[in-house]
Design a protein around this motif. Structure first.
Motif, PDB file in Angstrom:
ATOM      1  N   PHE A 194      -4.173   2.098 -23.479  1.00 13.85           N
ATOM      2  CA  PHE A 194      -4.024   0.644 -23.515  1.00 13.85           C
ATOM      3  C   PHE A 194      -4.572   0.072 -24.824  1.00 13.85           C
ATOM      4  O   PHE A 194      -3.975  -0.834 -25.416  1.00 13.85           O
ATOM      5  CB  PHE A 194      -4.745   0.013 -22.316  1.00 13.85           C
ATOM      6  CG  PHE A 194      -3.960   0.064 -21.041  1.00 13.85           C
ATOM      7  CD1 PHE A 194      -3.032   1.064 -20.815  1.00 13.85           C
ATOM      8  CD2 PHE A 194      -4.142  -0.903 -20.068  1.00 13.85           C
ATOM      9  CE1 PHE A 194      -2.300   1.116 -19.637  1.00 13.85           C
ATOM     10  CE2 PHE A 194      -3.404  -0.866 -18.879  1.00 13.85           C
ATOM     11  CZ  PHE A 194      -2.495   0.156 -18.670  1.00 13.85           C
ATOM     12  N   ASN A 233      -1.521  -1.132  -3.978  1.00 14.38           N
ATOM     13  CA  ASN A 233      -2.642  -0.209  -4.117  1.00 14.38           C
ATOM     14  C   ASN A 233      -2.141   1.210  -3.866  1.00 14.38           C
ATOM     15  O   ASN A 233      -1.330   1.432  -2.957  1.00 14.38           O
ATOM     16  CB  ASN A 233      -3.754  -0.559  -3.126  1.00 14.38           C
ATOM     17  CG  ASN A 233      -4.360  -1.931  -3.393  1.00 14.38           C
ATOM     18  OD1 ASN A 233      -4.704  -2.239  -4.529  1.00 14.38           O
ATOM     19  ND2 ASN A 233      -4.490  -2.748  -2.358  1.00 14.38           N
ATOM     20  N   GLN A 279       0.847  -1.190   0.000  1.00 17.89           N
ATOM     21  CA  GLN A 279       0.000   0.000   0.000  1.00 17.89           C
ATOM     22  C   GLN A 279       0.884   1.242   0.000  1.00 17.89           C
ATOM     23  O   GLN A 279       1.779   1.350   0.846  1.00 17.89           O
ATOM     24  CB  GLN A 279      -0.910   0.036   1.233  1.00 17.89           C
ATOM     25  CG  GLN A 279      -1.853  -1.142   1.351  1.00 17.89           C
ATOM     26  CD  GLN A 279      -2.777  -0.973   2.545  1.00 17.89           C
ATOM     27  OE1 GLN A 279      -3.944  -0.628   2.398  1.00 17.89           O
ATOM     28  NE2 GLN A 279      -2.262  -1.198   3.735  1.00 17.89           N
ATOM     29  N   ASP A 297       1.497  -0.601 -17.226  1.00 21.07           N
ATOM     30  CA  ASP A 297       0.348  -1.315 -16.674  1.00 21.07           C
ATOM     31  C   ASP A 297       0.477  -1.400 -15.151  1.00 21.07           C
ATOM     32  O   ASP A 297       0.907  -2.414 -14.601  1.00 21.07           O
ATOM     33  CB  ASP A 297       0.254  -2.722 -17.277  1.00 21.07           C
ATOM     34  CG  ASP A 297      -1.000  -3.457 -16.815  1.00 21.07           C
ATOM     35  OD1 ASP A 297      -1.877  -2.810 -16.198  1.00 21.07           O
ATOM     36  OD2 ASP A 297      -1.099  -4.668 -17.060  1.00 21.07           O
ATOM     37  N   PHE A 298       0.071  -0.334 -14.478  1.00 19.48           N
ATOM     38  CA  PHE A 298       0.201  -0.304 -13.020  1.00 19.48           C
ATOM     39  C   PHE A 298      -0.911  -1.099 -12.329  1.00 19.48           C
ATOM     40  O   PHE A 298      -0.846  -1.320 -11.128  1.00 19.48           O
ATOM     41  CB  PHE A 298       0.229   1.139 -12.529  1.00 19.48           C
ATOM     42  CG  PHE A 298       1.415   1.904 -13.050  1.00 19.48           C
ATOM     43  CD1 PHE A 298       2.693   1.606 -12.615  1.00 19.48           C
ATOM     44  CD2 PHE A 298       1.258   2.893 -14.005  1.00 19.48           C
ATOM     45  CE1 PHE A 298       3.793   2.270 -13.114  1.00 19.48           C
ATOM     46  CE2 PHE A 298       2.350   3.573 -14.514  1.00 19.48           C
ATOM     47  CZ  PHE A 298       3.626   3.263 -14.062  1.00 19.48           C
ATOM     48  N   GLU A 299      -1.924  -1.525 -13.110  1.00 15.87           N
ATOM     49  CA  GLU A 299      -2.911  -2.434 -12.550  1.00 15.87           C
ATOM     50  C   GLU A 299      -2.264  -3.771 -12.201  1.00 15.87           C
ATOM     51  O   GLU A 299      -2.704  -4.472 -11.299  1.00 15.87           O
ATOM     52  CB  GLU A 299      -4.054  -2.640 -13.553  1.00 15.87           C
ATOM     53  CG  GLU A 299      -4.997  -1.460 -13.694  1.00 15.87           C
ATOM     54  CD  GLU A 299      -5.817  -1.238 -12.436  1.00 15.87           C
ATOM     55  OE1 GLU A 299      -6.313  -2.226 -11.858  1.00 15.87           O
ATOM     56  OE2 GLU A 299      -5.961  -0.080 -12.031  1.00 15.87           O
ATOM     57  N   ALA A 300      -1.209  -4.122 -12.950  1.00 14.72           N
ATOM     58  CA  ALA A 300      -0.532  -5.396 -12.710  1.00 14.72           C
ATOM     59  C   ALA A 300       0.442  -5.324 -11.532  1.00 14.72           C
ATOM     60  O   ALA A 300       0.909  -6.351 -11.051  1.00 14.72           O
ATOM     61  CB  ALA A 300       0.228  -5.831 -13.969  1.00 14.72           C
ATOM     62  N   ASP A 340      -2.634   5.957 -12.796  1.00 13.85           N
ATOM     63  CA  ASP A 340      -4.024   5.603 -13.061  1.00 13.85           C
ATOM     64  C   ASP A 340      -4.108   4.754 -14.328  1.00 13.85           C
ATOM     65  O   ASP A 340      -3.175   4.687 -15.131  1.00 13.85           O
ATOM     66  CB  ASP A 340      -4.864   6.870 -13.226  1.00 13.85           C
ATOM     67  CG  ASP A 340      -6.341   6.629 -12.977  1.00 13.85           C
ATOM     68  OD1 ASP A 340      -6.714   5.464 -12.734  1.00 13.85           O
ATOM     69  OD2 ASP A 340      -7.125   7.599 -13.040  1.00 13.85           O
ATOM     70  N   THR A 341      -5.250   4.117 -14.524  1.00 14.89           N
ATOM     71  CA  THR A 341      -5.491   3.333 -15.738  1.00 14.89           C
ATOM     72  C   THR A 341      -5.937   4.256 -16.863  1.00 14.89           C
ATOM     73  O   THR A 341      -6.763   5.145 -16.663  1.00 14.89           O
ATOM     74  CB  THR A 341      -6.571   2.267 -15.483  1.00 14.89           C
ATOM     75  OG1 THR A 341      -6.138   1.411 -14.425  1.00 14.89           O
ATOM     76  CG2 THR A 341      -6.828   1.444 -16.726  1.00 14.89           C
ATOM     77  N   ASP A 342      -5.376   4.049 -18.052  1.00 14.23           N
ATOM     78  CA  ASP A 342      -5.717   4.849 -19.230  1.00 14.23           C
ATOM     79  C   ASP A 342      -6.225   3.904 -20.315  1.00 14.23           C
ATOM     80  O   ASP A 342      -5.440   3.400 -21.136  1.00 14.23           O
ATOM     81  CB  ASP A 342      -4.485   5.620 -19.710  1.00 14.23           C
ATOM     82  CG  ASP A 342      -4.798   6.625 -20.809  1.00 14.23           C
ATOM     83  OD1 ASP A 342      -5.815   6.431 -21.504  1.00 14.23           O
ATOM     84  OD2 ASP A 342      -4.032   7.586 -20.979  1.00 14.23           O
ATOM     85  N   PRO A 343      -7.546   3.630 -20.362  1.00 14.95           N
ATOM     86  CA  PRO A 343      -8.085   2.650 -21.317  1.00 14.95           C
ATOM     87  C   PRO A 343      -7.766   2.988 -22.774  1.00 14.95           C
ATOM     88  O   PRO A 343      -7.484   2.091 -23.575  1.00 14.95           O
ATOM     89  CB  PRO A 343      -9.594   2.687 -21.047  1.00 14.95           C
ATOM     90  CG  PRO A 343      -9.723   3.184 -19.638  1.00 14.95           C
ATOM     91  CD  PRO A 343      -8.598   4.161 -19.481  1.00 14.95           C
ATOM     92  N   LYS A 371       1.650  -5.165  -7.849  1.00 11.37           N
ATOM     93  CA  LYS A 371       1.025  -5.714  -6.639  1.00 11.37           C
ATOM     94  C   LYS A 371       1.038  -4.699  -5.505  1.00 11.37           C
ATOM     95  O   LYS A 371       1.614  -4.924  -4.438  1.00 11.37           O
ATOM     96  CB  LYS A 371       1.738  -6.998  -6.234  1.00 11.37           C
ATOM     97  CG  LYS A 371       1.606  -8.111  -7.265  1.00 11.37           C
ATOM     98  CD  LYS A 371       2.353  -9.360  -6.842  1.00 11.37           C
ATOM     99  CE  LYS A 371       2.216 -10.462  -7.886  1.00 11.37           C
ATOM    100  NZ  LYS A 371       2.967 -11.687  -7.497  1.00 11.37           N
TER     101      LYS A 371
END
Length: 299
Positions: free
Chosen positions: A74, A97, A51, A90-93, A68-71, A95
């Motif tokens: 991507f 938050n 975290q 790809d910061f969603e990947a 942040d995610t940028d659709p 591990k």
């Protein structure tokens, strides 16, 4: 022991890097192919941080946007078959938050840390300065070693330190060891930017700290300095004065600290990281050598 939470203060004005930082946070300035703060995040995640709370300020929205995610981006990269670039952003990947809060007034590093009190809760946590990279390409295990010392020594605070030339101690917070200096040792005093003659050592604070929650009470005791700032080193000094265990962990030889605080250090860091780039490094080296030869010939 794994420290799971980290505070990353990024609210500073970056005045020593103006005009580059007039509308861009210094933490978002690129060092080779990545912004400074991305190296910091990658280091923390590789050391088990799950975290991360960014302590931001005015004009720091680009840090939030970066993680942040940028659709649309991507989709464009996927359509172009650029999986290599997708992995880089790809910061969603990742591990971890990401969370954000704002330091409304610039009242020093101690005040910035205090902004994260509710986030940290009753658990020990890391503070990582957002303008300092540890190790070339953030390849550092210092945070993991600090966590081990925190647990084994039952410390209230663990600080990463690095050796600096004696003539440069005036630029840093310097620690005073209790006795002999090993890879980990106890601290009894801290001196902010001492002269070479007054410095108790040449061991400078290197931008990474682990604290127990008691630090928040220590920060509340600190009186503002002449600039109205609450200094974190003063809170750590309170711990030392009370006999609490404050430890230091030395950076390993390969864990050089890249402190992006002024233009000379920024230029040096950029060049060193660019030369080590696995894709463009060799080409850049040839260009740099040609430029240096041309400059020498015309001198």
């Amino acid at each position: 022991m794994v420290i799971k939470s980290a505070l990353v203060p990024v609210a500073g004005h970056g005045t020593r890097l103006l005009p580059a930082t007039k509308s861009q946070p210094k933490e978002m300035l690129p060092v080779a192919r990545k912004p400074i703060v991305q190296y910091v995040v990658e280091e923390l995640v590789s050391n088990g941080i799950q975290q991360i709370l960014f302590i931001t300020g005015r004009s720091k929205a680009s840090i939030e946007n970066h993680f942040d995610t940028d659709p649309e981006l991507f989709h464009a990269l996927t359509a172009a078959g650029r999986e290599d670039l997708l992995r880089e952003v790809d910061f969603e990947a990742v591990k971890a938050n990401f969370f954000y809060t704002r330091q409304r007034l610039q009242k020093g590093l101690g005040d910035a840390v205090l902004c994260g009190e509710n986030f940290a809760g009753e658990e020990p946590f890391l503070v990582a300065l957002g303008d300092s990279i540890l190790g070339l390409h953030a390849d550092s295990r210092a945070v993991s070693r600090m966590a081990e010392v925190y647990e084994s020594k039952r410390a209230s605070c663990v600080i990463a330190v690095e050796e600096v030339p004696r003539e440069e101690v005036r630029h840093y917070g310097i620690v005073q060891p209790e006795g002999s200096i090993d890879e980990a040792f106890r601290i009894v005093n801290l001196v902010e930017k001492p002269s070479a003659d007054e410095a108790p050592s040449n061991l400078a604070i290197a931008g990474r700290y682990i604290f127990s929650p008691i630090v928040f009470d220590m920060i509340r005791r600190v009186k503002p300095d002449r600039r109205g700032e609450i200094q974190l080193t003063n809170a750590i000094q309170h711990m030392c004065d009370e006999g609490r265990r404050v430890m230091a962990v030395k950076l390993a030889p390969g864990e050089k600290r890249y402190d992006i605080g002024n233009f000379p250090s920024y230029f040096e860091s950029f060049v060193e990281f660019a030369l080590a780039d696995p894709v463009y490094g060799e080409e850049f080296r040839r260009v740099l050598e040609r430029l240096l030869a041309k400059s020498t010939a015309s001198a």
